[in-house]
Design a protein around this motif. Structure first.
Motif, PDB file in Angstrom:
ATOM      1  N   PHE A 355       0.828  -1.199   0.000  1.00 40.90           N
ATOM      2  CA  PHE A 355       0.000   0.000   0.000  1.00 40.90           C
ATOM      3  C   PHE A 355       0.863   1.250   0.000  1.00 40.90           C
ATOM      4  CE2 PHE A 355      -2.803  -3.139   2.078  1.00 40.90           C
ATOM      5  CZ  PHE A 355      -3.913  -3.020   1.266  1.00 40.90           C
ATOM      6  N   SER A 356       1.910   1.200   0.781  1.00 46.60           N
ATOM      7  CA  SER A 356       2.645   2.447   0.955  1.00 46.60           C
ATOM      8  C   SER A 356       4.059   2.190   1.431  1.00 46.60           C
ATOM      9  CB  SER A 356       1.925   3.333   1.960  1.00 46.60           C
ATOM     10  OG  SER A 356       1.827   2.638   3.170  1.00 46.60           O
ATOM     11  N   LEU A 357       4.864   3.205   1.206  1.00 48.86           N
ATOM     12  CA  LEU A 357       6.263   3.160   1.612  1.00 48.86           C
ATOM     13  C   LEU A 357       6.604   4.556   2.107  1.00 48.86           C
ATOM     14  CD1 LEU A 357       9.118   1.836   1.561  1.00 48.86           C
ATOM     15  CD2 LEU A 357       9.325   2.645  -0.789  1.00 48.86           C
ATOM     16  N   TYR A 396       3.873  -0.597   4.400  1.00 51.49           N
ATOM     17  CA  TYR A 396       2.666  -1.348   4.769  1.00 51.49           C
ATOM     18  C   TYR A 396       2.319  -2.199   3.556  1.00 51.49           C
ATOM     19  CZ  TYR A 396      -1.985  -2.278   6.698  1.00 51.49           C
ATOM     20  OH  TYR A 396      -3.108  -2.885   7.191  1.00 51.49           O
ATOM     21  N   THR A 397       2.457  -3.501   3.704  1.00 54.43           N
ATOM     22  CA  THR A 397       2.402  -4.383   2.536  1.00 54.43           C
ATOM     23  C   THR A 397       0.991  -4.916   2.308  1.00 54.43           C
ATOM     24  OG1 THR A 397       2.806  -6.466   3.689  1.00 54.43           O
ATOM     25  CG2 THR A 397       4.739  -5.129   3.128  1.00 54.43           C
ATOM     26  N   ALA A 398       0.781  -5.500   1.153  1.00 55.31           N
ATOM     27  CA  ALA A 398      -0.529  -6.065   0.839  1.00 55.31           C
ATOM     28  C   ALA A 398      -0.885  -7.201   1.792  1.00 55.31           C
ATOM     29  CB  ALA A 398      -0.551  -6.561  -0.603  1.00 55.31           C
ATOM     30  N   ASP A 399       0.129  -7.814   2.382  1.00 49.00           N
ATOM     31  CA  ASP A 399      -0.131  -8.855   3.386  1.00 49.00           C
ATOM     32  C   ASP A 399      -0.404  -8.251   4.756  1.00 49.00           C
ATOM     33  OD1 ASP A 399       0.247 -10.789   1.495  1.00 49.00           O
ATOM     34  OD2 ASP A 399       2.384 -11.052   1.951  1.00 49.00           O
ATOM     35  N   LYS A 400      -0.484  -6.903   4.792  1.00 48.11           N
ATOM     36  CA  LYS A 400      -0.755  -6.174   6.029  1.00 48.11           C
ATOM     37  C   LYS A 400       0.359  -6.303   7.061  1.00 48.11           C
ATOM     38  CE  LYS A 400      -5.671  -6.076   5.184  1.00 48.11           C
ATOM     39  NZ  LYS A 400      -7.025  -6.339   5.653  1.00 48.11           N
ATOM     40  N   GLY A 428      -1.068 -13.510  11.474  1.00 47.29           N
ATOM     41  CA  GLY A 428      -0.956 -13.672  12.926  1.00 47.29           C
ATOM     42  C   GLY A 428      -0.389 -12.443  13.607  1.00 47.29           C
ATOM     43  N   ASN A 429       0.676 -12.636  14.330  1.00 47.91           N
ATOM     44  CA  ASN A 429       1.259 -11.550  15.120  1.00 47.91           C
ATOM     45  C   ASN A 429       1.931 -10.474  14.276  1.00 47.91           C
ATOM     46  OD1 ASN A 429       0.502 -12.701  17.529  1.00 47.91           O
ATOM     47  ND2 ASN A 429       2.353 -13.941  17.657  1.00 47.91           N
ATOM     48  N   GLN A 430       1.994 -10.704  12.984  1.00 46.52           N
ATOM     49  CA  GLN A 430       2.619  -9.697  12.121  1.00 46.52           C
ATOM     50  C   GLN A 430       1.596  -9.024  11.207  1.00 46.52           C
ATOM     51  OE1 GLN A 430       6.025 -11.462  10.157  1.00 46.52           O
ATOM     52  NE2 GLN A 430       7.153 -11.657  12.074  1.00 46.52           N
ATOM     53  N   MET A 431       0.306  -9.189  11.555  1.00 44.02           N
ATOM     54  CA  MET A 431      -0.716  -8.593  10.696  1.00 44.02           C
ATOM     55  C   MET A 431      -1.334  -7.365  11.359  1.00 44.02           C
ATOM     56  SD  MET A 431      -3.864 -10.347   8.841  1.00 44.02           S
ATOM     57  CE  MET A 431      -5.436  -9.563   8.869  1.00 44.02           C
ATOM     58  N   PHE A 432      -1.293  -6.271  10.654  1.00 45.04           N
ATOM     59  CA  PHE A 432      -1.828  -5.008  11.170  1.00 45.04           C
ATOM     60  C   PHE A 432      -2.949  -4.521  10.261  1.00 45.04           C
ATOM     61  CE2 PHE A 432       2.351  -5.476  12.859  1.00 45.04           C
ATOM     62  CZ  PHE A 432       2.351  -4.849  14.086  1.00 45.04           C
ATOM     63  N   GLU A 433      -4.037  -4.075  10.889  1.00 46.41           N
ATOM     64  CA  GLU A 433      -5.138  -3.505  10.108  1.00 46.41           C
ATOM     65  C   GLU A 433      -5.011  -1.992  10.098  1.00 46.41           C
ATOM     66  OE1 GLU A 433      -7.375  -4.820   8.290  1.00 46.41           O
ATOM     67  OE2 GLU A 433      -7.382  -6.923   8.910  1.00 46.41           O
ATOM     68  N   TYR A 434      -5.231  -1.417   8.965  1.00 48.18           N
ATOM     69  CA  TYR A 434      -5.218   0.042   8.866  1.00 48.18           C
ATOM     70  C   TYR A 434      -6.665   0.503   8.776  1.00 48.18           C
ATOM     71  CZ  TYR A 434      -4.141   4.719   7.131  1.00 48.18           C
ATOM     72  OH  TYR A 434      -4.041   6.072   6.975  1.00 48.18           O
ATOM     73  N   ASP A 435      -7.084   1.233   9.767  1.00 41.72           N
ATOM     74  CA  ASP A 435      -8.474   1.676   9.821  1.00 41.72           C
ATOM     75  C   ASP A 435      -8.545   3.117   9.323  1.00 41.72           C
ATOM     76  OD1 ASP A 435     -10.947   2.662  10.502  1.00 41.72           O
ATOM     77  OD2 ASP A 435     -11.105   1.388  12.274  1.00 41.72           O
ATOM     78  N   THR A 436      -9.023   3.279   8.117  1.00 41.87           N
ATOM     79  CA  THR A 436      -9.015   4.616   7.519  1.00 41.87           C
ATOM     80  C   THR A 436     -10.027   5.548   8.180  1.00 41.87           C
ATOM     81  OG1 THR A 436     -10.463   3.691   5.853  1.00 41.87           O
ATOM     82  CG2 THR A 436      -8.181   4.006   5.225  1.00 41.87           C
TER      83      THR A 436
END
Ligand code: UDP
Ligand code: MN
Length: 471
Positions: A355-357, A396-400, A428-436
């Motif tokens: 998504f972004s860098l 923030y990668t496509a795998d979140k 799992g522990n490496q997944m982050f949700e971005y809540d716009t």
């Protein structure tokens, strides 16, 4: 011993005490020892470039090549002297190699040129069907050559590397390398070894004696069909001294229709040094950055952003003219870097889809998430935003995942801080949700308290700088 160590950055005293034709253990997998190769294999010229190499390591390399290669497969050895200043590498060396059982030619560069142009000079003088490049501090073990040549006979577009075993820089002990690692690279374009992923084990149906398709090669030791070396564009002659040429060749071979493989039945030892013993005219960082810019500009398309943003200042380094390399890429109709990431290196540190860098800023405090130059297993920090990239760059990668170079933010420690761990691609522990909606970053497993304390502290305005929405 300590004084002698400084000359070549390895224990020269130990090396000088060890026979030039010492025996080595046979470290091959059992399945390799019984393999039968075709009678008719292409022959090879071996090219060894050196700058101020030690006598014992250089000659031990030469003897190990001669002693452990079937005579009819070894056409010649070419030693390319990259303007060394040591006396013993002049006449004494010429006299010594004259009495050997295999033709050894010595070519001399008129001026210090670096390993890339020295290898180009050596390669241009070869007559063998295959060119095999080695460093000047290697030792070949039993049966090293046949599997390399057999693979090229099978597929002339296969560029093949042996497993590189470790010759201790301290004791010169010979230690088997692993057949379970392969070559990758990080955002800074450093070559790195990473575990061979499951998909590659599956492709080989678990047979560890079959070649591993590797995304990149270390660069010092490999064999290539001589006409294919020409066809695929040899090396970039605009690169200086050392560095980058291995990734350049790796990308080029894969993107332009060849393959790069580690032939696990072939073992060659190499003295890995912790520091460079020689000078880099122009400055170490400058030279390596220049070479890396050349390969990034020609081969990496937009993904060069990862390299540029994590290496502050690198965009100011002059890299010369790359138009002829771009023409080569056109002429060979090479595939884009995204194809390489998708098909050859899906587990790469540079995410194919993201998504972004950029930086992750707390807009209330103007503090940015900062890896603080820390290493694996250490916690991520905050620091005043400096807008210079480097340690404050995350993707923030496509795998979140939230990645910084080859590490991922991870909350596996209950009640502990967020740490940086190897990316495991398992969410799992490496997944982050971005809540716009609320502009916060919320971890999916949000039941544990470190997550909340993390989120409370950490309101994300936006992932700025590079917005990628079309992945
Ligand atoms: N080399 C060279 N000219 C240079 C730098 C290196 O001919 O300007 C040679 C060096 O002697 C060695 C090979 O290139 O045989 C690879 O260099 P090195 O072993 O330092 O690289 P590393 O193995 O550390 O990547
Ligand atoms: Mn080396």
């Amino acid at each position: 011993m300590k004084e002698l160590f400084k000359i070549n950055q390895f224990n020269l005293m130990a090396s000088d005490m060890i026979a030039l034709n010492r025996s080595l253990p046979d470290v091959r997998l059992d399945g390799c020892k019984t393999k039968v190769y075709p009678d008719e294999l292409p022959n090879t010229s071996v090219v060894i470039v050196f700058h101020n190499e030690a006598w014992s390591t250089l000659l031990r390399t030469v003897h190990s090549v001669i002693n452990r290669s079937p005579r009819h497969l070894l056409l010649e050895i070419l030693l390319v002297d990259d303007a060394s200043e040591r006396d013993f590498l002049k006449e004494k060396l010429e006299n010594y190699v004259r009495i050997l059982d295999v033709p050894v030619r010595i070519l001399r560069m008129e001026q210090r040129s670096g390993l890339i142009r020295a290898r180009l000079r050596g390669a241009a003088a070869t007559r063998g069907q295959v060119i095999t490049f080695l460093d000047a501090h290697c030792e070949c073990t039993a049966g090293w050559l046949e599997p390399l040549l057999a693979r090229i006979k099978e597929d002339r577009k296969a560029v093949v590397c042996p497993i590189i075993d470790v010759i201790s820089d301290d004791t010169f002990e010979y230690m088997a390398g692993s057949d379970m690692t392969y070559g990758g690279f990080n955002w800074k374009l450093n070559f790195r070894w990473y575990p061979v992923p499951q998909r590659e084990m599956d492709r080989r149906k678990g047979d560890r004696t079959l070649p591993v398709r590797t995304p990149t090669m270390a660069g010092g030791l490999f064999s290539i069909d001589r006409t294919y070396f020409e066809e695929i564009g040899t090396y970039d002659p605009g690169m200086d001294i050392w560095g980058g040429e291995n990734l350049e060749m790796s990308f080029r071979v894969w993107q332009c229709g060849g393959s790069l493989e580690i032939v696990t039945c072939s073992h060659v030892g190499h003295v890995f040094r912790k520091a460079t013993p020689y000078s880099f005219p122009g400055g170490t960082g400058q030279v390596i950055n220049k070479n890396n810019r050349r390969l990034a500009e020609v081969w990496m398309d937009d993904f060069k952003d990862f390299f540029y943003i994590i290496s502050p200042g690198v965009v100011k380094v002059e890299y010369g003219d790359v138009s002829s390399r771009k023409t080569l890429r056109e002429a060979l109709q090479c595939k884009p870097f995204s194809w390489y990431l998708e098909n050859i290196y899906p587990d790469s540190q540079i995410p194919r889809r993201y998504f972004s860098l950029g930086e992750i800023r707390n807009v209330e405090t103007n503090q940015c998430l900062d890896n603080m130059g820390r290493k694996e297993n250490e916690k991520v920090g905050f620091f005043n935003c400096h807008g210079m990239g480097g340690n404050q760059v995350f993707s923030y990668t496509a795998d979140k995942e939230i990645r910084t170079d080859d590490l991922c933010l991870d909350v596996s420690r209950l009640n502990g801080p967020i740490v940086m761990l190897k990316c495991h691609h398992m969410k799992g522990n490496q997944m982050f949700e971005y809540d716009t909606e609320v502009c916060t970053l919320v971890l999916e497993l949000s039941m544990s308290c470190p997550v909340f304390s993390f989120c409370n502290k950490f309101f994300v305005q936006s992932f700025i700088k590079y917005e990628k929405t079309d992945y």
